[in-house]
Design a protein around this motif. Structure first.
Motif, short mmCIF file in Angstrom:
data_model
loop_
_atom_site.label_atom_id
_atom_site.label_comp_id
_atom_site.label_asym_id
_atom_site.label_seq_id
_atom_site.Cartn_x
_atom_site.Cartn_y
_atom_site.Cartn_z
N LEU A 1 2.36 15.50 -9.01
CA LEU A 1 3.77 16.22 -8.24
C LEU A 1 4.16 15.55 -6.93
O LEU A 1 5.22 15.37 -6.77
CB LEU A 1 3.12 17.50 -7.98
N ALA A 2 3.11 14.85 -6.28
CA ALA A 2 3.67 14.07 -4.85
C ALA A 2 4.23 12.84 -5.18
O ALA A 2 4.93 12.40 -4.29
CB ALA A 2 2.32 13.84 -3.83
N PRO B 1 11.68 12.50 -6.50
CA PRO B 1 12.54 13.58 -5.34
C PRO B 1 11.76 13.59 -3.97
O PRO B 1 12.11 13.67 -3.15
CB PRO B 1 12.97 14.67 -5.88
N VAL B 2 10.59 13.75 -4.18
CA VAL B 2 9.38 14.08 -3.37
C VAL B 2 9.25 12.66 -2.55
O VAL B 2 9.34 12.67 -1.37
CB VAL B 2 8.10 14.34 -3.99
N HIS B 3 9.15 11.62 -3.22
CA HIS B 3 9.07 10.18 -2.79
C HIS B 3 10.38 9.87 -1.97
O HIS B 3 10.08 9.43 -0.75
CB HIS B 3 8.79 9.13 -3.80
N GLU B 4 11.58 10.32 -2.28
CA GLU B 4 12.70 10.10 -1.48
C GLU B 4 12.89 10.74 -0.34
O GLU B 4 13.30 10.31 0.67
CB GLU B 4 13.96 10.12 -2.50
N GLY C 1 0.46 4.04 -7.17
CA GLY C 1 0.60 2.93 -6.19
C GLY C 1 2.00 2.63 -5.54
O GLY C 1 1.90 2.45 -4.28
N GLN C 2 2.70 2.72 -6.16
CA GLN C 2 4.22 2.38 -5.72
C GLN C 2 4.78 3.56 -4.76
O GLN C 2 5.56 3.30 -3.98
CB GLN C 2 5.38 2.34 -6.92
N ARG C 3 4.16 4.85 -5.22
CA ARG C 3 4.86 5.76 -4.26
C ARG C 3 3.42 6.80 -3.67
O ARG C 3 3.55 7.91 -3.37
CB ARG C 3 5.47 6.95 -5.24
N SER C 4 2.69 5.86 -3.04
CA SER C 4 1.34 6.43 -2.51
C SER C 4 1.75 6.91 -0.99
O SER C 4 0.90 7.79 -0.69
CB SER C 4 0.24 5.49 -2.52
#
Length: 357
Positions: free
Chosen positions: A298-299, A303-306, A252-255
């Protein structure tokens, strides 16, 4: 990159995490032949009946009427970048479609709709009751105008507008009431949601009815019943969410990153999904479940989120110079609507008639 310190709501984060899982799974299932098997038809019906209205409702909760220029710039930057990226990805996979200049590519409609909704937040703050009533009228009216459709994400922006306004004006209050429910109250709400879901399966509606992009003349339905059953299903979702942090909270935080990136996997896997579903639909559903979980894990990696946050912040120096803004983050603003909620607690709760202070 400046990160705001805020208090996160575990129920809100978990609900967003669960919904983004449904988004990914729904898009994968849509690549099968949903009407060919009871399993896929039931799952598609259950997912699409409420997941986007609920997602928009939660986006309303985490939106705020300040920093509008920065947030809109981030939405539009991500839209432009991924519009090109999805166009190139489709062509590499054999598509001969022309570039969609006025229509957001597939799942990117949400970014443009969020831009429009964000621009409305100062008006909603000033006139919360009138905004909610007017949004319902506009949503109903949108289905009566043939010209309202996919271009500029106009249909979905108008159809889902009441859910954004309701989340913005009453969302925190709803969350507080849900948190205060006892076991019996939660059981009643969950039971009502299950009853609505069972009714939808019995009705077996045209799935186009759930997309928010078709008019009433095509669907032959009333949106009033849609608002009611979507509200019940959303309430059922909230009461079933865990009260303590789980992996859903991370999703949820990185959706935002999950939302923007999963489409590439869906496009790549589409031919295999269809073949798999024809051979053994139950095995296909199980495999798609595992694929959905893998995509989400993975998503949502840091690093992906940033990286997604940095892409959204490409135009921030220009926006800050034009608007005199001094504080911007690649993820704090854009993902407040689609994912992280990092800035959600920075705005005051809006009541029915009490503007932000």
């Amino acid at each position: 990159m400046i990160h705001l310190r805020t208090r996160r709501d575990p129920v809100l984060d978990a609900a967003k995490g669960f919904l983004i899982i449904l988004v990914v799974l729904g898009h994968l299932l849509a690549r099968t032949d949903p009407s060919a098997a009871v399993a896929t038809h039931a799952l598609i019906t259950g997912i699409y009946a409420f997941h986007m209205p609920a997602f928009v409702f939660l986006a309303g909760i985490t939106s705020k009427p300040s920093g509008i220029g920065r947030r809109c710039a981030q939405f539009l930057t991500l839209l432009a970048v991924f519009q090109v990226a999805y166009f190139l990805a489709k062509h590499l996979l054999g598509s001969d479609e022309s570039f969609p200049w006025v229509t957001p590519a597939w799942l990117l409609w949400f970014l443009l709709s969020m831009t429009f909704w964000t621009l409305l937040t100062p008006v909603i703050v000033r006139f919360p009751r009138a905004s909610l009533a007017l949004s319902v009228a506009v949503s109903l009216g949108a289905g009566m105008v043939d010209a309202v459709g996919y271009p500029f994400s106009l249909s979905r922006t108008l159809v889902f507008l009441p859910f954004f306004v309701a989340g913005f004006t009453h969302g925190r209050k709803v969350l507080a009431r849900v948190a205060g429910l006892g076991l019996r109250g939660r059981a009643v709400v969950a039971g009502a949601a299950l009853a609505v879901f069972a009714g939808l399966l019995t009705w077996s509606p045209d799935h186009n009815w759930f997309f928010g992009s078709k008019g009433f003349d095509v669907l032959e339905v009333s949106d009033l019943s849609g608002v009611a059953h979507r509200a019940v299903l959303t309430a059922g979702l909230l009461v079933l969410m865990p009260r303590k942090p789980t992996l859903l909270n991370r999703f949820g935080q990185r959706s935002l990153s999950i939302y923007l990136l999963h489409g590439f996997v869906v496009l790549l896997a589409a031919p295999y999904v269809l073949v798999m579903a024809k051979d053994n639909v139950w095995l296909a559903v199980v495999m798609l479940g595992f694929l959905t979980a893998g995509i989400a894990v993975l998503a949502s990696m840091q690093p992906v989120h940033e990286t997604i946050g940095r892409i959204g912040a490409i135009c921030m120096p220009l926006v800050e110079r034009l608007g005199g803004a001094a504080h911007a983050s690649g993820t704090d603003s854009a993902t407040a609507a689609v994912g992280s909620g990092d800035a959600a607690s920075q705005r005051a709760t809006v009541g029915a008639g009490s503007p932000h202070r």
